[in-house]
Design a protein around this motif. Sequence first.
Motif, PDB file in Angstrom:
ATOM      1  N   VAL A 115       1.023  -0.960   0.072  1.00 28.53           N
ATOM      2  CA  VAL A 115      -0.024  -0.055  -0.112  1.00 28.53           C
ATOM      3  C   VAL A 115       0.630   1.213   0.079  1.00 28.53           C
ATOM      4  O   VAL A 115       1.933   1.284   0.674  1.00 28.53           O
ATOM      5  N   LEU A 116       0.588   2.183  -0.925  1.00 26.70           N
ATOM      6  CA  LEU A 116       1.103   3.557  -0.952  1.00 26.70           C
ATOM      7  C   LEU A 116       0.050   4.441  -0.476  1.00 26.70           C
ATOM      8  O   LEU A 116      -1.040   4.509  -1.370  1.00 26.70           O
ATOM      9  N   LEU A 117       0.203   5.130   0.715  1.00 24.21           N
ATOM     10  CA  LEU A 117      -0.995   6.212   0.860  1.00 24.21           C
ATOM     11  C   LEU A 117      -0.357   7.473   0.760  1.00 24.21           C
ATOM     12  O   LEU A 117       0.642   7.962   1.424  1.00 24.21           O
ATOM     13  N   PHE A 118      -0.953   8.261  -0.187  1.00 26.05           N
ATOM     14  CA  PHE A 118      -0.432   9.529  -0.598  1.00 26.05           C
ATOM     15  C   PHE A 118      -1.105  10.536   0.115  1.00 26.05           C
ATOM     16  O   PHE A 118      -2.373  10.828   0.161  1.00 26.05           O
ATOM     17  N   MET A 119      -0.592  11.298   1.117  1.00 22.88           N
ATOM     18  CA  MET A 119      -0.964  12.591   1.703  1.00 22.88           C
ATOM     19  C   MET A 119      -0.004  13.723   1.228  1.00 22.88           C
ATOM     20  O   MET A 119       0.004  14.831   1.968  1.00 22.88           O
ATOM     21  N   ARG A 120       0.608  13.579   0.195  1.00 27.83           N
ATOM     22  CA  ARG A 120       1.362  14.870  -0.164  1.00 27.83           C
ATOM     23  C   ARG A 120       1.275  14.637  -1.811  1.00 27.83           C
ATOM     24  O   ARG A 120       1.186  13.603  -2.212  1.00 27.83           O
ATOM     25  N   ASP A 121       1.161  15.914  -2.552  1.00 30.92           N
ATOM     26  CA  ASP A 121       1.201  15.758  -3.831  1.00 30.92           C
ATOM     27  C   ASP A 121       2.711  15.996  -4.507  1.00 30.92           C
ATOM     28  O   ASP A 121       3.476  16.855  -3.453  1.00 30.92           O
ATOM     29  N   VAL A 122       2.979  15.803  -5.453  1.00 33.79           N
ATOM     30  CA  VAL A 122       4.278  16.385  -6.058  1.00 33.79           C
ATOM     31  C   VAL A 122       3.988  17.144  -7.420  1.00 33.79           C
ATOM     32  O   VAL A 122       2.988  16.717  -8.287  1.00 33.79           O
ATOM     33  N   LYS A 123       4.929  17.954  -7.879  1.00 34.28           N
ATOM     34  CA  LYS A 123       4.718  18.678  -8.974  1.00 34.28           C
ATOM     35  C   LYS A 123       5.391  18.058 -10.284  1.00 34.28           C
ATOM     36  O   LYS A 123       4.889  18.146 -11.281  1.00 34.28           O
ATOM     37  N   SER A 124       6.471  17.160  -9.869  1.00 33.42           N
ATOM     38  CA  SER A 124       7.143  16.702 -10.896  1.00 33.42           C
ATOM     39  C   SER A 124       6.488  15.144 -11.352  1.00 33.42           C
ATOM     40  O   SER A 124       6.403  14.326 -10.706  1.00 33.42           O
ATOM     41  N   THR A 125       6.063  15.061 -12.560  1.00 33.62           N
ATOM     42  CA  THR A 125       5.494  13.599 -13.154  1.00 33.62           C
ATOM     43  C   THR A 125       6.685  12.556 -13.047  1.00 33.62           C
ATOM     44  O   THR A 125       6.254  11.420 -12.644  1.00 33.62           O
ATOM     45  N   ASN A 126       7.757  12.853 -13.303  1.00 35.43           N
ATOM     46  CA  ASN A 126       8.893  11.911 -13.111  1.00 35.43           C
ATOM     47  C   ASN A 126       9.101  11.358 -11.644  1.00 35.43           C
ATOM     48  O   ASN A 126       9.077  10.188 -11.384  1.00 35.43           O
ATOM     49  N   TYR A 127       9.019  12.287 -10.659  1.00 36.53           N
ATOM     50  CA  TYR A 127       9.197  11.972  -9.357  1.00 36.53           C
ATOM     51  C   TYR A 127       8.033  11.422  -8.797  1.00 36.53           C
ATOM     52  O   TYR A 127       8.144  10.399  -8.112  1.00 36.53           O
ATOM     53  N   PHE A 128       6.569  11.586  -9.309  1.00 37.65           N
ATOM     54  CA  PHE A 128       5.509  10.874  -9.047  1.00 37.65           C
ATOM     55  C   PHE A 128       5.707   9.274  -9.493  1.00 37.65           C
ATOM     56  O   PHE A 128       5.423   8.473  -8.559  1.00 37.65           O
ATOM     57  N   GLU A 129       6.217   8.918 -10.708  1.00 36.64           N
ATOM     58  CA  GLU A 129       6.256   7.855 -11.090  1.00 36.64           C
ATOM     59  C   GLU A 129       7.301   7.144 -10.251  1.00 36.64           C
ATOM     60  O   GLU A 129       7.099   5.920 -10.007  1.00 36.64           O
ATOM     61  N   GLN A 130       8.387   7.705  -9.801  1.00 40.36           N
ATOM     62  CA  GLN A 130       9.281   7.023  -9.025  1.00 40.36           C
ATOM     63  C   GLN A 130       8.569   6.717  -7.813  1.00 40.36           C
ATOM     64  O   GLN A 130       9.338   5.546  -7.281  1.00 40.36           O
ATOM     65  N   MET A 131       7.825   7.461  -7.305  1.00 36.32           N
ATOM     66  CA  MET A 131       7.116   7.250  -5.650  1.00 36.32           C
ATOM     67  C   MET A 131       6.303   6.062  -6.175  1.00 36.32           C
ATOM     68  O   MET A 131       6.478   5.301  -5.160  1.00 36.32           O
ATOM     69  N   LYS A 132       5.784   5.995  -7.142  1.00 37.61           N
ATOM     70  CA  LYS A 132       4.852   4.924  -7.568  1.00 37.61           C
ATOM     71  C   LYS A 132       5.643   3.668  -7.465  1.00 37.61           C
ATOM     72  O   LYS A 132       5.142   2.404  -7.194  1.00 37.61           O
ATOM     73  N   GLY A 133       6.697   3.918  -7.906  1.00 40.42           N
ATOM     74  CA  GLY A 133       7.524   2.409  -8.062  1.00 40.42           C
ATOM     75  C   GLY A 133       7.663   2.010  -6.976  1.00 40.42           C
ATOM     76  O   GLY A 133       8.415   0.784  -6.827  1.00 40.42           O
ATOM     77  N   ARG A 134       7.867   2.527  -5.657  1.00 41.33           N
ATOM     78  CA  ARG A 134       8.224   1.850  -4.460  1.00 41.33           C
ATOM     79  C   ARG A 134       7.316   0.650  -4.145  1.00 41.33           C
ATOM     80  O   ARG A 134       7.630  -0.404  -3.709  1.00 41.33           O
ATOM     81  N   GLY A 135       5.947   0.551  -4.938  1.00 42.84           N
ATOM     82  CA  GLY A 135       5.114  -0.370  -4.519  1.00 42.84           C
ATOM     83  C   GLY A 135       5.259  -1.512  -5.786  1.00 42.84           C
ATOM     84  O   GLY A 135       4.552  -2.877  -5.728  1.00 42.84           O
ATOM     85  N   THR A 136       5.833  -1.357  -6.986  1.00 39.37           N
ATOM     86  CA  THR A 136       5.909  -2.268  -8.070  1.00 39.37           C
ATOM     87  C   THR A 136       6.769  -3.632  -7.735  1.00 39.37           C
ATOM     88  O   THR A 136       6.522  -4.510  -8.805  1.00 39.37           O
ATOM     89  N   ARG A 137       7.385  -3.693  -6.855  1.00 36.33           N
ATOM     90  CA  ARG A 137       8.358  -4.801  -6.589  1.00 36.33           C
ATOM     91  C   ARG A 137       7.885  -6.081  -6.459  1.00 36.33           C
ATOM     92  O   ARG A 137       6.857  -6.249  -5.588  1.00 36.33           O
ATOM     93  N   THR A 138       8.279  -7.247  -7.213  1.00 40.52           N
ATOM     94  CA  THR A 138       7.694  -8.446  -7.022  1.00 40.52           C
ATOM     95  C   THR A 138       8.422  -9.128  -5.669  1.00 40.52           C
ATOM     96  O   THR A 138       9.443  -8.685  -5.271  1.00 40.52           O
TER      97      THR A 138
END
Length: 936
Positions: A543-566
């Motif tokens: 689970v990734l709970l976002f309680m902050r927004d980010v301006k950078s699309t790249n950075y947001f994709e990186q943050m989402k990547g924390r949950g992608t690992r198998t």
Amino acid sequence: MTSIPNQNPEQIARDLIDKQLMLAGWLVQSKNEVNLSAGRGIAVREYQTSSGPADYVLFVDRKPVGIIEAKREEEGERLTVAEDQSRDYATSKLKYLNHGDLPFVYESTGTLTKFTDYRDPKPRSRPVFHFHKPETFAEWLDQAKTLRARLRDFTTLDEYGLRPAQIRAIRNLETSFKDNRPKALIQMATGAGKTFTACTFIYRLLKFANAKRILFLVDTKNLGEQAEQEFLKYQPNDDNRKFTELYNVQRLSSSYIASDAQVCISTIQRLYAILQGKELEDTAEEENPNESSWTYSKLLSGKDPLPVAYNAKNPIEQFDFIIIDECHRSIYNLWKQVLDYYDAFLVGLTATPDKRTFGFFNQNVVSEYTYEESVLDGVNVPYDVFTIETEITKSGSIIKAKEFVDRREKLTRKKRWEQLEEDLEYKPSQLDRNIVNPSQIRTVIKAFREALPSIFPDRFDEEGEFEVPKTLIFAKTDSHADDIIQIVREEFNEGNDFCKKITYKIEEDPKSVLNRFRNSWAPRIAVTVDMIATGTDVKPLEVLLFMRDVKSTNYFEQMKGRGTRTIKFDDLQKVTRTAKHTKTHFVIVDAIGAIKSKKTDSRPLERKPSIPLKDLLGAVKMGAQDEDLFLSLANRLLRLEKELTEPEKEKFSDLAEGKSLQTVIKDLLNAYNPDVIEDIEAEVSKEMIGQAPDDISKTIQGKVEDLRTEAAKIFTGPLTEYVEKVRKAHDQVIDHVNIDRVIKSEWDTFSKDKANEVVKEFAEYIETHKDEILALSIFYDQPYKRRELNLKMIKELLEQLKLDRPLLAPSYVWEAYQQLDQVKENSPKNELIALVSLVRKVAGIDAQLTPYDKTVNLNFQKWIFKQNAGQHNRFSEEQVEWLRMIKDHIASSFQIDIEDLDYTPFDGKGGRGMMWNLFETQMVDVIEELNKELTA
């Protein structure tokens, strides 16, 4: 270097070359005073050859090895033309000597230098920052083959243990090396094994190409430590030993680089400091400098950043290869010059490249492996989105006048009790920055807790107790993280170990907490700001709970990547006991709208602590100039200066007649500084010696008054309003009055009603402000001025939109248009381009919503067709290549000026000088014509 009057340009260039040669360890001698025994490396000026005198002949260990052809600085763009001349000298006979062709050849103006090693296969010149050391040439001459020749000797890749995407990346990269491509980009989805891929090709470079030293470059200490662990556990297929048993790996923690280190791991901040000969502050490596509030002043103890200069202890040939991790954020601004310094192959690693990344790596993308492909291959897992929306998160709130509130300092968290003098209305964007509403945080956390059993219905144990999946919460600031942690522990009725903060600012060892989060049952929930937002592997995360927004699309994709690992089922069960099967997906719980908005003196100073900043500003604006007022205002501005972002400081400077905030503060302090006033008195007394004391006194008083007037005069209406506005954005009020409630807690959708509402709100905002914001007035009322629209205007429009209506992010509005079937294409990744596209639609310029860069492309095609119509083409192929570069620039920057030709990508093609050579007197007309036609 300062030129001597009447010194000719050739001599200026040679003086610069002499200086650089000496810094690199060469002795420079004239042809009449040659002593080849004076040192290991000798550079002889004007040495006679069978083709005439060469500007410099280089000797190492008494043997000739190279040539330098010197050119005037204004001939920098013609260095390529000089290659034939320098080659003639290198293949000519030197007077008195019997020798073969000289392999090492430079063409240089002293400011621009190109180098060719003619022993290479298909010798090709390359720009170098400086001259190489004589010891380097001696070392190279002892080798049977050059590095670029050895790069053709790779054995067949052993594919065991490698995924298809990793195999493809390594094979294509090695082909790029064989082709002598100086830069290469590997785009590989987060979780797909970029670092393991890097370990593999680094091992092959060391073993088969005999690379001397390789640099693995990161931008945070955390990523450096993680890379070091990858090298420690990496074992190649063709050897029973670990990588670190075969090769020396050094993670830099000081300015010392071991001579026997074959792989160095460093942050780019540390490398910059090393080249400057400076010590690095401990905190400078903790935060990614491109996504946080990190400033250059942290790097070198408050001094302004300096350009990189040659450092003999760390010569340009120190590394053969530089691997740049997360390269989408480490190749710009201050950092680019660090990469330009070294004579090395550059390999970029990233999951989220943008246009600038592709441009920097010369569009040499050796491997593309997207997140979607990684999910299809089973390398990563997909995600679902669960939305939590509350009234205050969506709309903000208002605290009525006369209410008592807590005010809290962000850093110390010290509170003071205060009664509001007037209503305080706050927007959602102010939450957890200058307004804290505990009810809003609690309502989100409570809704999250209540939703978890429905999100993971199979996580109950035999006794009916629900096990919380491993969860990472993204907070806005350290202060916000502390608030979240306290409320999580209360709402889940758990102790300290259940929820932990993982940032560099915790008292516990952050690596230890991260390791427990990754490998132990507790903590179940971690709260972070930036430390593990990117690049950190926590496979059990579900689970990734976002309680902050980010301006950078790249950075947001990186943050989402924390949950992608198998993760293997057995490994998942070790930390999540109720898991019934392997990890199949992860869930993003969006509590902030992040998915839709995705997208940078010892005097006591405080003399009037009870007076609001607004009143201090008002008093100065109206002409008050007493000492207590100036000092108190300076004190408030000093506090504010530490919290402002760089764009906010730039805006302040624009409104303050070009003065920086620090200069304004200094002027206020100096207005009553006894030392400054004493200097004025001494200067006036000296100038008016012998004159009447009253006249001297009046002159002194006049100058002091001028000093104070100068300090105060910039505080006009617009500036004072801006300071008060931005101050409110950086102070925290604790709202205990308004109780929040959940509006939505459900799987994410975007209804047509909602889409209509968003499109309407955006159009109304644009219409309302079309006469106030310069960019909008140009779109609406001044079509002939569209060619004058520039990047700064669009940035200001975006900043104003974010300030006024943060929920109307361009990508969000674009998605609304998509829901209404008014546009099929996805929003451009560049939110400035998306914004211009939307404004053109609302203003009626474009009938259909079209990505602005595609509009520019279409306009260009029409224009170029018109130019080449008929029997004679107006432009040659080489000219058309330049026109396409200009078109691409206009598509991303909305306008081009002559000065832009001095920067990327034009500088790499010869800059404005080359364009003048191609277009001559047409150059200015062509630029103006393109500005007009492409923006129509």
